[in-house]
Each structure stands twice: as structure tokens, then as C-alpha cells.
Motif scaffolding. Structure first.
Motif, PDB file in Angstrom:
ATOM      1  N   ARG A 409      -1.658  -6.388   2.327  1.00  0.00           N
ATOM      2  CA  ARG A 409      -2.009  -5.218   1.516  1.00  0.00           C
ATOM      3  C   ARG A 409      -3.324  -4.654   2.027  1.00  0.00           C
ATOM      4  O   ARG A 409      -4.354  -5.322   1.996  1.00  0.00           O
ATOM      5  CB  ARG A 409      -2.118  -5.600   0.041  1.00  0.00           C
ATOM      6  N   TRP A 431       1.301  -2.729   2.714  1.00  0.00           N
ATOM      7  CA  TRP A 431       1.005  -1.838   1.598  1.00  0.00           C
ATOM      8  C   TRP A 431      -0.230  -1.039   2.015  1.00  0.00           C
ATOM      9  O   TRP A 431      -1.264  -1.604   2.354  1.00  0.00           O
ATOM     10  CB  TRP A 431       0.722  -2.660   0.351  1.00  0.00           C
ATOM     11  N   PHE A 472       5.018   0.282   1.419  1.00  0.00           N
ATOM     12  CA  PHE A 472       4.443   0.717   0.147  1.00  0.00           C
ATOM     13  C   PHE A 472       3.385   1.780   0.397  1.00  0.00           C
ATOM     14  O   PHE A 472       2.582   1.658   1.319  1.00  0.00           O
ATOM     15  CB  PHE A 472       3.730  -0.441  -0.573  1.00  0.00           C
ATOM     16  N   ARG A 507       9.385   4.803   1.359  1.00  0.00           N
ATOM     17  CA  ARG A 507       8.385   3.863   0.851  1.00  0.00           C
ATOM     18  C   ARG A 507       8.593   3.627  -0.633  1.00  0.00           C
ATOM     19  O   ARG A 507       9.141   4.485  -1.345  1.00  0.00           O
ATOM     20  CB  ARG A 507       6.963   4.406   1.037  1.00  0.00           C
ATOM     21  N   LEU A 508       8.131   2.479  -1.097  1.00  0.00           N
ATOM     22  CA  LEU A 508       8.049   2.210  -2.521  1.00  0.00           C
ATOM     23  C   LEU A 508       6.668   2.647  -2.999  1.00  0.00           C
ATOM     24  O   LEU A 508       5.677   2.489  -2.283  1.00  0.00           O
ATOM     25  CB  LEU A 508       8.267   0.727  -2.800  1.00  0.00           C
ATOM     26  N   SER A 510       3.586   2.521  -5.849  1.00  0.00           N
ATOM     27  CA  SER A 510       3.040   1.672  -6.912  1.00  0.00           C
ATOM     28  C   SER A 510       1.519   1.756  -6.896  1.00  0.00           C
ATOM     29  O   SER A 510       0.928   2.511  -6.120  1.00  0.00           O
ATOM     30  CB  SER A 510       3.507   0.221  -6.729  1.00  0.00           C
ATOM     31  N   SER A 529       3.100  -3.846 -10.141  1.00  0.00           N
ATOM     32  CA  SER A 529       2.190  -4.597  -9.262  1.00  0.00           C
ATOM     33  C   SER A 529       0.979  -5.009 -10.085  1.00  0.00           C
ATOM     34  O   SER A 529       0.134  -4.178 -10.425  1.00  0.00           O
ATOM     35  CB  SER A 529       1.772  -3.722  -8.081  1.00  0.00           C
TER      36      SER A 529
END
Length: 689
Positions: A409, A431, A472, A507-508, A510, A529
Motif C-alpha cells: 500500500r 494500492w 486500488f 481499479r477498486l 476505497s 478498508s
């Protein structure tokens, strides 16, 4: 004209500095872009090299400072001018100062604390006041050896000159410039940029070959002009030209070029291709695009390539010899696109992409239709400075792979494109998020903050759209997502929609939520998340093994909440961890020891990887990072660092690294805690998961 503040502070006159040779020979500028895309249709100069530099100090940021200052020095770019190295002479002078205090061999931690310019121009005066008066004068200079700009905030000026083709337009591409930057070419201000993301500036042609590039950098915090940077953020925010600067000469006097070539996988064989043109267009001539997948030739020989007219839809384009991208087999494709006008090539860009799909199903995150459980770390793009070499980035990727991570991330801003290239090549899932940390309802109601945040989102998405590793897009890390005000709701809804639109399902979306059960806007997210630091916060409370024992129950409670309230959304633990001082050892229940940190990291890992309701874990964090000592004291951030890294600042491993590596390699039948010998008898069997 202003004299640089640091020259007067040190007593240097005009003879103490020199005029550098500002014109670097054309052959000296690298020509290969440091990261994808490539630009075979342009003359590229990567301005990583010697620039003129001057520091003006606490003055107003204005175009007046563009003029030649009285004193300059030569510095390498990229550069973080307020994070220049410090080299305290602790082993030489500190024992004398700590005599009788039980530190006869010196104390580097105390030395670093006393020398830190975060406390003032001469470090922490409380340290020096304890010295006999006769020894006080010059003690800071004698012991600390600080660079005069270390931890200084104010306005600085970078300037260089570049030889370009006569009467051609130019694009300046900045990897990152912080905190606020005015960009001028030939004395004309063309851009005012704030934040930490890649951006570009179009430059009109001139009937000259020598172009002057000047960047004024303000690394001070200002809630009015650049509220996206705030001093409270939990990492040291360095100022300067932090990443590469590229100088692209175009073929035409008019800035007509390919502003972006974006490839969106629609399946594991077909893609949508979006070609974005610059805002300037020829008024009479028709344009067309030519493209070619995986062209084996150098350059841009566009004859025989497929043709598409601007404005035409390029949906469901078949990729020849399609190969799937996955962490196990990170296969990559390339696409060249040429921009033509009346049979003449104006520009050509080559991008790299991967064929992969990401989605969710109930409790699971799906990659290419298969459930994948994520494990990895949060990582700042920081060592002792935010200027990292390619070798340092490659080392981080190798360490992540060695520990068994499949996920990283990027905290808490757009990532270095070189790092994302390495993640593409090594199959690490990423991410990436918009700059921010614990933003408030006041921020969300601030039009300038939201405008700048949206711009950073657009820049991040445009720069990273072709990286298959980035699955992400995140934003507003640990923001007040429990705030019910209309401005906050509009901010979360608007940012989620903006990133979802820009990523077109690739992409996701969040954000890292520390309001968890009280988060009002999880409907806008693809994945829940959550952040939580059981058994660590409050930092000053003693270690409590009962809290450690409760970690599996805590994550189970969160998993049941998400399963009940958001049955279509997975739960991802995006922050959890503990601090551990590198080299500090002791009982596993004692905070700040490497043993205690390792115990908590293992408990989080075992809790998540024995729970099918949780889609993955990103531990906080990969490596220790510098913080601003004006923001957090040494009781909470000892040594001027956020010490929650499983590696030291210089990437030396703590105990948690070996324990996590062993857990990742454990057979499915066994997933238990790995403890040091002195704690094994006492703690083995204590924790049931």
C-alpha cells in the motif's frame, strides 16, 4: 534582489559562492525516460543533473524571485533541499557532554535529538543549556555538523538551461515537486502546482535554442494557498524537485501532442484504448492515429500500422498474442501510438500495460476471476530523504518479495512511477492513493482543498492508468468519514466517483477508514478498508497481553459487521501494527522492543490468515520513516522516526521480518506464533486463534 538567507547566516560573501556553468552539454542530459511511457516521437532530455540553487528563506513566493540571485550553488536534481544529510560527530564529542550520566560511550539517540533542527536553528537548546557556560558557545556546530538547510522551511529557486531544437514547443514533465511550485520557462510563469503527484507543463515555441527553466519551491505549510499539504501529516514532507524532471521537445512549433494513451483491459484478450490529445489542435489539417502492439522495432516506423481517427471509439480491441498478467506470471504488453497530420508525424508515444481484471465477490477480492488473499505492508517513498535511487527502489521490491508479500500500500500520496514499473515487472499488487492524512470536515468544506485534491486524483490516475500492478485507487486516508455534514458526504461521493470514472472499472476504490463501524460513506467504496491498532494505542500505555490475546476476536467482530451490513463488499485490513526500536530487545510484553513488535505483527497475520471473512492485510509499516519533530514528541515518535517499520530506516531487518517470512512459508496445517527462545515457554499456547 534578495540575498539567499543561508549565505548571510553563515557569513559567506560573494566570494564564498560561485556561478555554476548553467548550460549542461546536450550529451550530458540522459535521454531515456526513467519510467514508462517512452517517447520515440520526441527529443527527450531527462534533467537529472546539476542545477543552480538559491535559498531565499521566509519570503513571499512571487515571480520577483525568478531573477538571478546574487549567490547560487550547484546541486544535483532530484533534490530535497530541507532533507540534506546530517552527520553528527556523536562519537567524537558527545561522551564529554554526557560524562557522569551513564553514557560514557556516547549516545547517538540523544545526540540526534539534541542536534535536530526541528527544535530551532541550533537544535534543542535544552540540551546545550546543561553544559558549562564556557563550553556552550559553538557546541552545536562542533557536535552536530548539520547542513545549513536541514529542516529549514522557506522559498528556494532551482534553475537550469537546456538546448532544444529551434522553434519547437516543449513539454516539461515533473515526477514530483513539493510543497508548492511555480514553474517558469524563459522568465514566464506557466504553472502553480501543489501536492505530490506527476504533472506536466506545455511550453510554447520560441525562436531560440537555449531555454531557461526555473522552479520556485515553497516548502512551508499554508492552509490558504496549498491546504493539501498540512504540517500534522505523520511523515516528514520534504521540499524540492523530489523526482525526475523531463524536457520533451516536440516536432511542431505548436504544442500538438499525445497527452495520454490509456489502455483499459476489458477481458484477458481485449482492451479499450483511449488516446487523449493536447488541448491545442491545428485548425485546418485533419488528424489521425496509427498504432501497433508489441512493435519489435526501435523508433516509430508507423507505415502499415492500424489507423483510427480521433473521436472514434476504440472499444474491445483485440491484443495479438494476448498474455495474462498475474503475480505469478507478470506478462506485459506494449502499445505504440503515432499522431499524424497530413501524412506527417507530430508525436509518438509507447506505453506498457498488462491484461488483468480485478473485481469483488462477497468476502473475496478477485484477480482474473480467482480469489486472492493479500498480504503486505504500507510503504512510504522515504529513506532518510524522499529522493530515492532506482537501486533503492529495486531493493525495496526485492525485500517485499523475500518476506512473501504480494501487496504493497503506497502511503499516502501518488507513487514514484519507477517503483510502479518494478511492481509491474515483479507481480506486486499496489494500492495507490491521493495525498492526504486525517483530513477533517473543515478540509472537505474548503473549496481550494477539494479542488487541489481532485486535481491530484486526476494526475495520479493519468500517470498510473497503465500499471497492471495498481489494483486500488484510494483517497482521504483516515479522514473524518464519520462526519455527517453535507460537505463531507459530497467530498467522499465526489472523489469516489471521480476515481471510478477515471479508472473505468480497472481499479477498486476505497479509503483507509479509522472510523470503521462509524463510517457513514462505505456505500461509496468497493472494499471496506479498516485501520485499528489494538494493544498499541495509546502509545504511552504499558504493554497488555490480554489486549494482544483479543486481536483475533477484534478482527472477527469487524468481519461479521461487514458481512452483515455490506454483504457484497470484502473487508481488507489496511493498517495494523506496532512500534519497535531497531536494536532494542527485551520481553515480548514490553513496548518498543523488537520482540513486542514481532508478537503483534504475528498476531495480526495469524488472525487474518485463519479467517476466511477477511480478504487481506497490509501491516503498518514496511520501514521506519522520518517525522517532523514539531508535530510529534519523542515519547510517541522516538529518534525522530515513526518506528513501526519492520525494517529500520536503512532497511536493516527487525525480528518481525524473519517471523513473518517463516509464517508465510508455513504449511497450511500449521499457523502458529514464532517467538524468541526467552519467551517460547512462557507464551506458547497462550494465544488461541
Amino acid at each position: 534582489m534578495f540575498e539567499p538567507l543561508w549565505a548571510s547566516l553563515l557569513g559567506y560573501g560573494a566570494v564564498g559562492f560561485w556561478k555554476s556553468n548553467k548550460v549542461q552539454a546536450v550529451a550530458d542530459w540522459p535521454r531515456e525516460p526513467p519510467a514508462w511511457p517512452k517517447y520515440p516521437g520526441r527529443q527527450v532530455r531527462v534533467l537529472n543533473g546539476t542545477w543552480d540553487f538559491a535559498f531565499f528563506g521566509d519570503v513571499a513566493l512571487s515571480a520577483e524571485l525568478l531573477a538571478e540571485p546574487a549567490h547560487v550553488e550547484s546541486v544535483p536534481v532530484p533534490d530535497a533541499f530541507d532533507m540534506r544529510p546530517d552527520k553528527p560527530r556523536c562519537n567524537v564529542c558527545w561522551p564529554k557532554f554526557t560524562e557522569g550520566a551513564g553514557m560514557e560511550n556516547g549516545d547517538e539517540e540523544l545526540c540526534s535529538y539534541c542536534c535536530s533542527r526541528a527544535y530551532g536553528w541550533r537544535g534543542n537548546q535544552d540540551c546545550w543549556r546543561t553544559l558549562p557556560e564556557a563550553e556552550r558557545e559553538g557546541a552545536f556546530e562542533k557536535c552536530c555538523n548539520q547542513h545549513p538547510l536541514r529542516h529549514r522551511r522557506g522559498v528556494a529557486r532551482y534553475q537550469t538551461e537546456v538546448q532544444a531544437a529551434f522553434n519547437t514547443s516543449v513539454i516539461l514533465v515533473f515526477g514530483a515537486c513539493a510543497l508548492r511550485c511555480l514553474v517558469a520557462v524563459d522568465g514566464v510563469v506557466l504553472a502553480d502546482h501543489s501536492g505530490l503527484s506527476p504533472f506536466s507543463v506545455s511550453v510554447a515555441s520560441a525562436e531560440r535554442e537555449l531555454r531557461s527553466v526555473t522552479v520556485l519551491v515553497d516548502n512551508r505549510f499554508d492552509r490558504v494557498t496549498h491546504p493539501v499539504h498540512q504540517q500534522k501529516y505523520d511523515w516528514y514532507q520534504g521540499g524540492g524537485l523530489l523526482r525526475a524532471v523531463q524536457f520533451h521537445s516536440l516536432a511542431s512549433p505548436q504544442p500538438i501532442y499525445l497527452a495520454g494513451v490509456e489502455v483499459f483491459p476489458r477481458s484477458l484478450e481485449y482492451v479499450d484504448v483511449d488516446v487523449r490529445l493536447s488541448s491545442t489542435r491545428p485548425t485546418t489539417e485533419s488528424l489521425e492515429y496509427r498504432w501497433q502492439f508489441d512493435d519489435p522495432q526501435e523508433g516509430c516506423n508507423w507505415f502499415g500500422w492500424s489507423t483510427i481517427s480521433p473521436g472514434s471509439e476504440a472499444h474491445n480491441v483485440s491484443v495479438p498474442n494476448a498474455r495474462r498478467w498475474s503475480p505469478e506470471n507478470p506478462e506485459l504488453h506494449r502499445l505504440k501510438v503515432a499522431l499524424l497530420s497530413a501524412g506527417k508525424m507530430l508525436d509518438c508515444v509507447e506505453v506498457r500495460f498488462g491484461l488483468r481484471q480485478v473485481a469483488t465477490s462477497g468476502r473475496d477480492i478477485l484477480l482474473n476471476g480467482q480469489a486472492i488473499k493479500l498480504f503486505g505492508f504500507n510503504r512510504h517513498d522515504l529513506v532518510a530523504s524522499p529522493v530515492l535511487s532506482h537501486e533503492e527502489l529495486a531493493r525495496d521490491v526485492q525485500i517485499l518479495r523475500d518476506v512473501g508479500a504480494n501487496f504493497v500500500r503506497g502511503a499516502h500520496y501518488a507513487q514514484d512511477q519507477r517503483f510502479l514499473d518494478l511492481c509491474d515487472e515483479n507481480g506486486l499488487l499496489v494500492w495507490e492513493e491521493v495525498l492526504g492524512w486525517q483530513n477533517t470536515a473543515q478540509d472537505f468544506a474548503d473549496g481550494i482543498f477539494m479542488m487541489q485534491s481532485m486535481k491530484l486524483a486526476d494526475e495520479m490516475a493519468a500517470a498510473s492508468v497503465n500499471h497492471p500492478s495498481v489494483i486500488f485507487f484510494g483517497f482521504f486516508n483516515e479522514g473524518r468519514s464519520d462526519d455527517p455534514s453535507p460537505a463531507t458526504e459530497a467530498a467522499y461521493r465526489g472523489m469516489a466517483n471521480r476515481l471510478r470514472e477515471r479508472s473505468r472499472g480497472s481499479r477498486l476504490i476505497s479509503w483507509g477508514s479509522y472510523t470503521t463501524l462509524g463510517d457513514r460513506y462505505l456505500d461509496f467504496a468497493d472494499v471496506c478498508s479498516f485501520h485499528h491498532y489494538p494493544a498499541w494505542y495509546p502509545t504511552t500505555a504499558p504493554g497488555n497481553l490480554e489486549e494482544v490475546k483479543g486481536i483475533p476476536l477484534l478482527w472477527e467482530a469487524y468481519a461479521r459487521f461487514v458481512e452483515e451490513k455490506f454483504p457484497a463488499k470484502p473487508l481488507l485490513i489496511t493498517e495494523a501494527g506496532a512500534g519497535g526500536l531497531f536494536g532494542h530487545h527485551g520481553p515480548s510484553e514490553e513496548k518498543w522492543t523488537e520482540e513486542f513488535q514481532s508478537l503483534l505483527m504475528q498476531m495480526h497475520y495469524v488472525s487474518v490468515f485463519t479467517n476466511p471473512k477477511i480478504a487481506g492485510l497490509a501491516l503498518w509499516q514496511f520501514a521506519d520513516i522520518p517525522i517532523d519533530r514539531l508535530v510529534s514528541d519523542d515519547e510517541h515518535r522516538p529518534r525522530g522516526l515513526n518506528n513501526k517499520g519492520v525494517l529500520s530506516l536503512s532497511r536493516l531487518p527487525k525480528l518481525a521480518v524473519q517471523a513473518l517470512r517463516l509464517l508465510r512459508n508455513s504449511k497450511p496445517a500449521y499457523l502458529g506464533l514464532i517467538l524468541p527462545p526467552q519467551d517460547a515457554d512462557r507464551l506458547t499456547g497462550l494465544f488461541k486463534v
